[in-house]
Enzyme design. Sequence first.
Site, PDB file in Angstrom:
ATOM      1  N   ARG A  49       0.840  -1.214   0.000  1.00 38.37           N
ATOM      2  CA  ARG A  49       0.000   0.000   0.000  1.00 38.37           C
ATOM      3  C   ARG A  49       0.869   1.255   0.000  1.00 38.37           C
ATOM      4  NH1 ARG A  49      -5.637  -0.030  -1.033  1.00 38.37           N
ATOM      5  NH2 ARG A  49      -5.588   2.028  -0.083  1.00 38.37           N
ATOM      6  N   HIS A  58      -3.996  -2.024  -7.963  1.00 36.56           N
ATOM      7  CA  HIS A  58      -4.794  -2.311  -6.768  1.00 36.56           C
ATOM      8  C   HIS A  58      -3.882  -2.886  -5.690  1.00 36.56           C
ATOM      9  CE1 HIS A  58      -7.985  -3.924  -4.198  1.00 36.56           C
ATOM     10  NE2 HIS A  58      -7.232  -5.007  -4.092  1.00 36.56           N
TER      11      HIS A  58
HETATM   12  P1  IDP Z   1      -8.008   1.933  -3.166  1.00 37.19           P
HETATM   13  O1  IDP Z   1      -7.862   1.233  -4.508  1.00 37.19           O
HETATM   14  O2  IDP Z   1      -6.946   2.981  -2.947  1.00 37.19           O
HETATM   15  O3  IDP Z   1      -8.116   0.966  -2.009  1.00 37.19           O
HETATM   16  P2  IDP Z   1     -10.880   2.330  -2.940  1.00 37.19           P
HETATM   17  O4  IDP Z   1     -11.520   3.440  -2.187  1.00 37.19           O
HETATM   18  O5  IDP Z   1     -10.913   0.961  -2.355  1.00 37.19           O
HETATM   19  O6  IDP Z   1      -9.368   2.773  -3.246  1.00 37.19           O
HETATM   20  O7  IDP Z   1     -11.552   2.312  -4.388  1.00 37.19           O
HETATM   21  C1  IDP Z   1     -11.372   1.214  -5.261  1.00 37.19           C
HETATM   22  C2  IDP Z   1     -11.100   1.737  -6.649  1.00 37.19           C
HETATM   23  O8  IDP Z   1     -12.268   2.428  -7.145  1.00 37.19           O
HETATM   24  C3  IDP Z   1      -9.984   2.786  -6.752  1.00 37.19           C
HETATM   25  O9  IDP Z   1      -8.691   2.227  -6.783  1.00 37.19           O
HETATM   26  C4  IDP Z   1     -10.343   3.491  -8.040  1.00 37.19           C
HETATM   27  O10 IDP Z   1      -9.936   2.763  -9.199  1.00 37.19           O
HETATM   28  C5  IDP Z   1     -11.870   3.513  -7.975  1.00 37.19           C
HETATM   29  N1  IDP Z   1     -12.353   4.765  -7.354  1.00 37.19           N
HETATM   30  C6  IDP Z   1     -12.291   5.117  -6.038  1.00 37.19           C
HETATM   31  N2  IDP Z   1     -12.827   6.325  -5.814  1.00 37.19           N
HETATM   32  C7  IDP Z   1     -13.257   6.762  -7.027  1.00 37.19           C
HETATM   33  C8  IDP Z   1     -13.913   7.963  -7.461  1.00 37.19           C
HETATM   34  O11 IDP Z   1     -14.212   8.863  -6.688  1.00 37.19           O
HETATM   35  N3  IDP Z   1     -14.200   8.053  -8.802  1.00 37.19           N
HETATM   36  C9  IDP Z   1     -13.900   7.058  -9.684  1.00 37.19           C
HETATM   37  N4  IDP Z   1     -13.285   5.909  -9.312  1.00 37.19           N
HETATM   38  C10 IDP Z   1     -12.963   5.754  -8.011  1.00 37.19           C
HETATM   39 MG    MG Z   2      -9.583  -0.432  -1.566  1.00 39.29          MG
END
Ligand code: IDP
Ligand code: MG
Length: 139
Positions: free
Chosen positions: A87, A117
């Site tokens: 991370r 991811h």
């Molecule tokens: P992370 O990947 O950093 O853990 P998460 O909040 O788990 O972030 O969101 C999963 C994935 O969803 C993100 O990596 C991104 O690709 C997408 N995502 C998150 N927030 C947004 C947003 O506000 N708009 C569009 N896509 C988003």
């Molecule tokens: Mg996530």
Amino acid sequence: MTIERTLAIIKPDAFENHHVGEIIQCIEKSGLTLAGMKMLRLTASQVERFYYVHNDKYFFPLLCEMMLSGPVVVMLIEGESAISRWRQMIGPTDPAECGPETIRGAFGESIRHNAVHGSDCPDSAAFETAFFFSESELV
Ligand code: IDP
Ligand code: MG
């Protein structure tokens, strides 16, 4: 010493932009171990089940569309504190908030197209690694 397993995915945007090799190189140089790897085109059902924690979020349809837009590379990474280390290496969700030394800072295009991811905690790492890999597929 806590040896952990975590899941990494090279997302379709990074695949499309030819960053697969550089991202794998970051993992190899970090001292973490690649224990499993496969290249896939995910199905809608797989994406919806993998990201179930986000199914009530406004960005869920955009997220699913992005993950279905091309091939992905899924990897199981192993090592000391692998979950938090990976991370840290990838950086925050939004590449605009990432330093250039992070993978999302270097290769991400937007909060949605953010290159990679990483599992965010031990529970999600357990779910996500088992989602893509059986023990017999690990080296
Ligand atoms: P992370 O990947 O950093 O853990 P998460 O909040 O788990 O972030 O969101 C999963 C994935 O969803 C993100 O990596 C991104 O690709 C997408 N995502 C998150 N927030 C947004 C947003 O506000 N708009 C569009 N896509 C988003
Ligand atoms: Mg996530």
